[in-house]
Design an enzyme around this catalytic site. Structure first.
Site: not given
Length: 256
Positions: A64, A108, A138
């Site tokens: 991410h 991610g 998360y």
């Protein structure tokens, strides 16, 4: 599409991350291109999709794009987050998606690998889920994604330590279907893709969807869901998430 490369041959679609400047970080723009490519492959009747890096560098994807995460006081991984949309698109794609992994997959990107149906790697592949380094709580769907693939003790180790799981161990615990020499990775991956493409696409699509639904069919009552969300909310409103994201952007070790 400037951030990925795509091709379709023999009913096998290929999506290759091509954003070395950011180590193939999963930012909103790159993700939008991948989802658009999946939609195009679906329309073209692709029977398999291979997800890979275009350059074959040391990092498959940095995960991410942390620069796109909110700094604080907002859920960093809501249902509408681009990464969450990508994970759902991969799982819902009506044909198998194979992750071909050369290099490390972080955060991610590790979750994305877990969302793929098969994983082929070489001796350089390694995997880490890193919210503990960011003070990031998360989401429940992401944790379930790992729990449906791996032994619980391995899931706990990955989420608690944020350490890399190297190739040999990744194969043993089930992150990777097969580890092959780097020189053979592409040939082995596409040989598997051609085998799958030669089978009944309708039978495979039905099996994939059944496996997806069954693996996600965990009964949970609303009170428990609210409890779990409350635990996450306490973290992203708290000091650890402030410190973790600030430390990452400042390229220093966090002080939790």
């Amino acid at each position: 599409m400037p951030l990925i490369r795509t091709s379709l041959a023999e009913k096998i679609g290929t999506i290759a991350f091509d954003h070395d400047d950011k180590r193939n970080a999963l930012g909103a723009d790159l993700i939008a291109e991948v989802i658009a490519a999946l939609d195009a492959f679906k329309a073209d009747g692709a029977r398999v999709v291979v997800l890979r890096s275009a350059s074959g560098g040391k990092v498959w994807s940095a995960g991410h794009d942390v620069g796109e995460l909110p700094r604080a006081d907002v859920d960093p991984l809501p249902y509408s987050d681009p990464l969450e949309q990508l994970l759902r698109a991969v799982k819902a794609f009506p044909a198998p998606v194979i992750a071909m992994v050369h290099g490390s997959a972080w955060g991610g990107a590790c979750d994305l690998v877990m969302a793929c149906d098969l994983v082929m790697g070489d001796e350089t592949c390694a995997f880490a889920i890193t919210p503990a380094k960011l003070g990031l709580p998360y989401n429940v769907a992401g944790i379930l994604n790992f729990m449906s693939r791996l032994p619980l003790t391995v899931v706990k180790e990955m989420f608690f330590s944020a350490n890399l799981i190297p190739a040999d161990r990744a194969e043993r615990v089930g992150i990777v279907n097969r580890v092959v020499p780097a020189a053979a990775l592409e040939a082995e991956t596409y040989a598997m893709a051609r085998t799958i493409a030669s089978r009944s696409s309708k039978a495979i699509a039905a099996s994939k969807e059944a496996i997806r639904v069954l693996s996600e069919s965990v009964p949970i009552n609303p009170a428990i869901y609210e409890y779990l969300h409350g635990l996450r909310r306490d973290v992203y409103f708290g000091p650890d998430y402030h410190e973790g994201t600030a430390a990452f952007m400042e390229k220093r070790a966090p002080k939790f």
